[in-house]
Design a protein around this motif. Structure first.
Motif, PDB file in Angstrom:
ATOM      1  N   ARG A  17       0.833  -1.197   0.000  1.00 16.81           N
ATOM      2  CA  ARG A  17       0.000   0.000   0.000  1.00 16.81           C
ATOM      3  C   ARG A  17       0.871   1.252   0.000  1.00 16.81           C
ATOM      4  NH1 ARG A  17      -0.947   2.296   5.105  1.00 16.81           N
ATOM      5  NH2 ARG A  17      -3.041   2.864   4.487  1.00 16.81           N
ATOM      6  N   SER A  18       0.257   2.361  -0.322  1.00 18.05           N
ATOM      7  CA  SER A  18       0.997   3.616  -0.234  1.00 18.05           C
ATOM      8  C   SER A  18       0.506   4.373   0.994  1.00 18.05           C
ATOM      9  CB  SER A  18       0.785   4.447  -1.495  1.00 18.05           C
ATOM     10  OG  SER A  18      -0.543   4.891  -1.539  1.00 18.05           O
ATOM     11  N   TYR A  19       1.263   5.339   1.373  1.00 15.54           N
ATOM     12  CA  TYR A  19       0.954   6.080   2.601  1.00 15.54           C
ATOM     13  C   TYR A  19       0.702   7.546   2.266  1.00 15.54           C
ATOM     14  CZ  TYR A  19       2.734   2.019   5.103  1.00 15.54           C
ATOM     15  OH  TYR A  19       2.912   0.758   5.606  1.00 15.54           O
ATOM     16  N   GLN A  20      -0.331   8.098   2.855  1.00 14.82           N
ATOM     17  CA  GLN A  20      -0.540   9.537   2.695  1.00 14.82           C
ATOM     18  C   GLN A  20       0.618  10.262   3.367  1.00 14.82           C
ATOM     19  OE1 GLN A  20      -2.413  10.660   0.729  1.00 14.82           O
ATOM     20  NE2 GLN A  20      -4.375   9.613   0.634  1.00 14.82           N
ATOM     21  N   LYS A  21       0.941  11.422   2.816  1.00 12.98           N
ATOM     22  CA  LYS A  21       2.084  12.159   3.369  1.00 12.98           C
ATOM     23  C   LYS A  21       1.592  13.249   4.309  1.00 12.98           C
ATOM     24  CE  LYS A  21       5.159  11.025  -0.356  1.00 12.98           C
ATOM     25  NZ  LYS A  21       4.776  10.930  -1.747  1.00 12.98           N
ATOM     26  N   ILE A  22       2.176  13.241   5.479  1.00 15.17           N
ATOM     27  CA  ILE A  22       1.801  14.224   6.505  1.00 15.17           C
ATOM     28  C   ILE A  22       2.715  15.442   6.378  1.00 15.17           C
ATOM     29  CG2 ILE A  22       1.747  14.634   9.023  1.00 15.17           C
ATOM     30  CD1 ILE A  22      -0.543  12.815   7.956  1.00 15.17           C
ATOM     31  N   THR A  23       2.110  16.619   6.434  1.00 11.48           N
ATOM     32  CA  THR A  23       2.936  17.834   6.358  1.00 11.48           C
ATOM     33  C   THR A  23       3.239  18.398   7.746  1.00 11.48           C
ATOM     34  OG1 THR A  23       0.914  19.124   6.100  1.00 11.48           O
ATOM     35  CG2 THR A  23       2.126  18.562   4.081  1.00 11.48           C
ATOM     36  N   HIS A  24       2.278  18.289   8.660  1.00 10.93           N
ATOM     37  CA  HIS A  24       2.515  18.838   9.993  1.00 10.93           C
ATOM     38  C   HIS A  24       1.491  18.296  10.988  1.00 10.93           C
ATOM     39  CE1 HIS A  24      -0.575  21.415   8.285  1.00 10.93           C
ATOM     40  NE2 HIS A  24      -0.901  21.803   9.519  1.00 10.93           N
ATOM     41  N   GLY A  25       1.743  18.579  12.239  1.00 15.14           N
ATOM     42  CA  GLY A  25       0.826  18.175  13.290  1.00 15.14           C
ATOM     43  C   GLY A  25       0.582  19.327  14.237  1.00 15.14           C
ATOM     44  N   LYS A  26      -0.577  19.334  14.853  1.00 14.95           N
ATOM     45  CA  LYS A  26      -0.883  20.371  15.851  1.00 14.95           C
ATOM     46  C   LYS A  26      -1.772  19.748  16.917  1.00 14.95           C
ATOM     47  CE  LYS A  26      -0.247  24.561  17.055  1.00 14.95           C
ATOM     48  NZ  LYS A  26       1.105  24.940  17.386  1.00 14.95           N
TER      49      LYS A  26
END
Ligand SMILES: Cc1ncc(COP(=O)(O)O)c(C=O)c1O
Length: 452
Positions: A17-26
Motif C-alpha cells: 500500500r501507499s501512505y498519505q504524506k503528513i505535512t505537519h501536526g498540531k
C-alpha cells in the motif's frame, strides 16, 4: 481512499500500500498534503507524542539549544543541561533511584538496562549470572538481542538461528485465563511457573527479569492480575535476580502514574524509559538505576560499559527537560489517569458488538481485543488481518489507531491499542470511539456477508 501502490523509498513499510504524506501536526491532530485531518490516537508509533504535536515552546527551546551546543565529546566533558536533566529523571523515578543516562532508542535503553544488570552481578563476583527471564508475547526492542529477550514469535521468526539464549514464561493475561481458575489461583499458577523456571534454569545463572507493567503493543494494553508483580518481585529478591521494568511505552504518565509499575505497588531495580520521554521532539530514551544497582560501580570505581555516540547529548536533555516542565505545568500524569478512566468507559460501549471481546487498559493506555465468539473467545483467522483492516478503515475516517495481532499465541489474536496524547479532550475521545464504532459496523456487516 489510499491507493495500493508501491512508491515509498523506504524499505520498512507495508509494500502493498501507499501512505498519505503528513505535512505537519498540531495538538492531537496530523494534517496530510491534501489538508485532511487525522486524530493521532496512537501518538506516533504508540505513546510518543504524549504532549501533542507542534508545540511552539519546543521550537523555541530546541532552536536555543542548537545555537548553544547539541552534542559533546562525552569522554572529555559534561554539561549542566545534561546533569540537571539526569538528576530530574531520578527524581521522576520512584524513591531510591540515584543515577540515569540517556540513549536514543527504546531498544538501546532496554539493552543497556540489561548490560547494567550483568555488570552489577559481575562486579559483585556473581559471574555465572547472565540469563534474562522474560515473557512470551511481549516486546522489548528490535535488535537481535532484545528480540531474543522479548517474546514476539512473529518478529523473532526470521532470526530464529540467532536466538534462544533466554528462558520465557507465560505472559499474565487474565482475559484468557483457564475458566476454572479464580484470578488468585491464576496468579498463583503464573508465579509457580516463574519460580519453577528460575529453579530449572539455575538461579545462580539468572541476572534479571524484565517485564512491561501493562503489555502494550504486543497484546493491546493487558494489565497484570492483582498482586502478580508483587509475587514476581518477591521471587526475584528470593533468588538475587534484578527486576527491570520496561517503561518504554508505559512510562512518562501514560498509565496515569509517572511509571507504569507505580500502579502495582513494587519498586523495580532498573527502569528503561523512552517514547513519551521526549514527546517525539527528539530521539531520546533513558536508563534509570536504583542505588542498589549503581553501588557496586561506585564501590569499585568502575564505569558502566555502555557508550554510544549520542548518549547523554545536551539536545536530548534539553528536550526531555522541557517535556517534564510541560507535564508538570499541565498535570499530564493526573490527567492521563482521569481521562483514561473516562476513555475506558466510553470504549466499553463497544461491547455492543459481538466481536468486541475485551476492553482494557490503565490510564490512557487502552486496548480492545476482537474475537469471533464472545463465549469461546475464539480469535479470528490471522489471514483475515482484521485489526489491520480496522486500522486502515479508521485512517480513511480520520483516526490513527495502533492495530496489532498475535495476542493469543503469537500468531492469532487481533487487538487495537489506543494511546492518544495525554492532552486529549473529552470530545476528542468521543471522536475516536465514534470512528471505531463505524469501523466495527463495517467489518461486522462484511463478515456477515461473507458468512452468507
Ligand atoms: C515495551 C517496549 N520496549 C521497547 C521498545 C523499543 O523501543 P524503540 O522502538 O524506541 O527502539 C518498544 C517499542 O515499541 C516497546 O513498546
Amino acid at each position: 481512499m489510499i491507493k495500493p501502490l508501491i512508491h515509498s523509498m523506504a524499505v520498512c513499510p507495508d509494500m502493498t500500500r501507499s501512505y498519505q504524506k503528513i505535512t505537519h501536526g498540531k495538538g492531537v491532530y496530523l494534517y496530510d498534503t491534501n489538508g485532511k485531518r487525522y486524530l493521532d490516537a496512537s501518538s506516533g508509533s504508540s505513546s510518543v507524542s504524549n504532549i501533542g504535536h507542534g508545540r511552539e515552546e519546543m521550537v523555541e527551546i530546541m532552536a536555543d539549544q542548537v545555537s548553544k551546543i547539541t552534542v559533546l565529546p562525552t569522554h572529555a566533558f559534561n554539561s549542566d543541561v545534561v546533569e540537571g536533566y539526569l538528576q530530574r529523571l531520578t527524581e521522576f523515578a520512584p524513591e531510591g533511584f540515584t543515577k540515569a543516562w540517556t540513549v536514543m532508542s527504546g531498544t538501546e535503553a532496554v539493552e543497556n538496562a540489561i548490560k547494567l544488570a550483568l555488570q552489577y552481578h559481575q562486579l559483585r563476583g556473581d559471574n555465572a549470572r547472565f540469563k534474562i527471564i522474560s515473557r512470551w508475547n511481549t516486546y522489548h526492542g528490535n535488535s537481535v538481542f532484545t528480540l531474543d529477550v522479548g517474546g514476539m514469535k512473529m518478529r523473532r521468526g526470521l532470526y530464529e538461528q540467532w536466538l534462544h539464549n533466554f528462558p520465557h514464561i507465560s505472559s499474565a493475561y487474565s482475559y484468557r485465563k483457564p475458566a476454572d481458575l479464580s484470578e488468585e489461583e491464576y496468579t498463583q499458577t503464573l508465579l509457580e511457573e516463574f519460580e519453577n523456571t528460575v529453579i530449572r534454569t539455575g538461579p545462580e545463572t539468572v541476572a534479571a527479569f524484565i517485564a512491561e507493567p501493562v503489555i502494550a503493543a504486543a497484546m493491546g494494553a493487558v494489565p497484570p492480575p492483582k498482586n502478580y508483580f508483587k509475587g514476581i518481585k518477591y521471587i526475584c529478591e528470593k533468588y538475587g535476580i534484578l527486576y527491570i521494568s520496561d517503561e518504554i511505552l508505559s512510562g512518562f504518565g501514560r498509565t496515569g502514574e509517572n511509571f507504569g509499575i507505580n500502579n502495582f505497588g513494587i519498586v523495580p531495580d532498573i527502569i528503561a524509559a523512552g517514547k513519551g520521554i521526549s514527546g517525539g521532539y527528539f530521539p531520546l530514551s533513558a536508563v534509570i538505576a536504583s542505588e542498589k544497582v549503581v553501588q557496586p560501580l561506585i564501590d569499585t570505581k568502575s564505569a558502566f560499559l555502555g557508550g554510544h555516540t549520542f548518549a547523554c547529548n545536551p539536545m536530548g536533555a534539553r528536550v526531555g527537560n522541557q517535556v517534564l516542565d510541560i507535564m508538570e505545568r499541565e498535570q499530564l500524569v493526573a490527567r492521563s489517569k482521569y481521562m483514561g478512566k473516562l476513555f475506558k468507559q466510553k470504549l466499553e460501549s463497544l461491547y455492543e458488538f459481538d466481536i468486541v471481546g475485551d476492553v482494557r487498559g490503565v490510564g490512557l493506555q487502552c486496548g480492545v481485543e476482537l474475537v469471533q465468539d464472545k463465549v469461546t473467545k475464539a480469535p479470528f483467522p490471522p489471514e483475515m488481518k482484521l485489526s489491520k483492516q480496522i486500522g486502515y478503515k479508521a485512517i480513511e475516517k480520520g483516526v490513527v489507531l495502533y492495530p496489532g495481532s498475535g495476542s493469543v499465541d503469537g500468531k492469532a489474536g487481533d487487538h487495537i491499542l489506543i494511546t492518544p496524547p495525554l492532552t486529549i479532550k473529552e470530545e476528542q475521545l468521543d471522536e475516536i470511539v465514534d470512528v471505531m464504532r463505524d469501523c466495527l459496523i463495517e467489518v461486522t456487516v462484511a463478515s456477515k456477508k461473507l458468512a452468507i
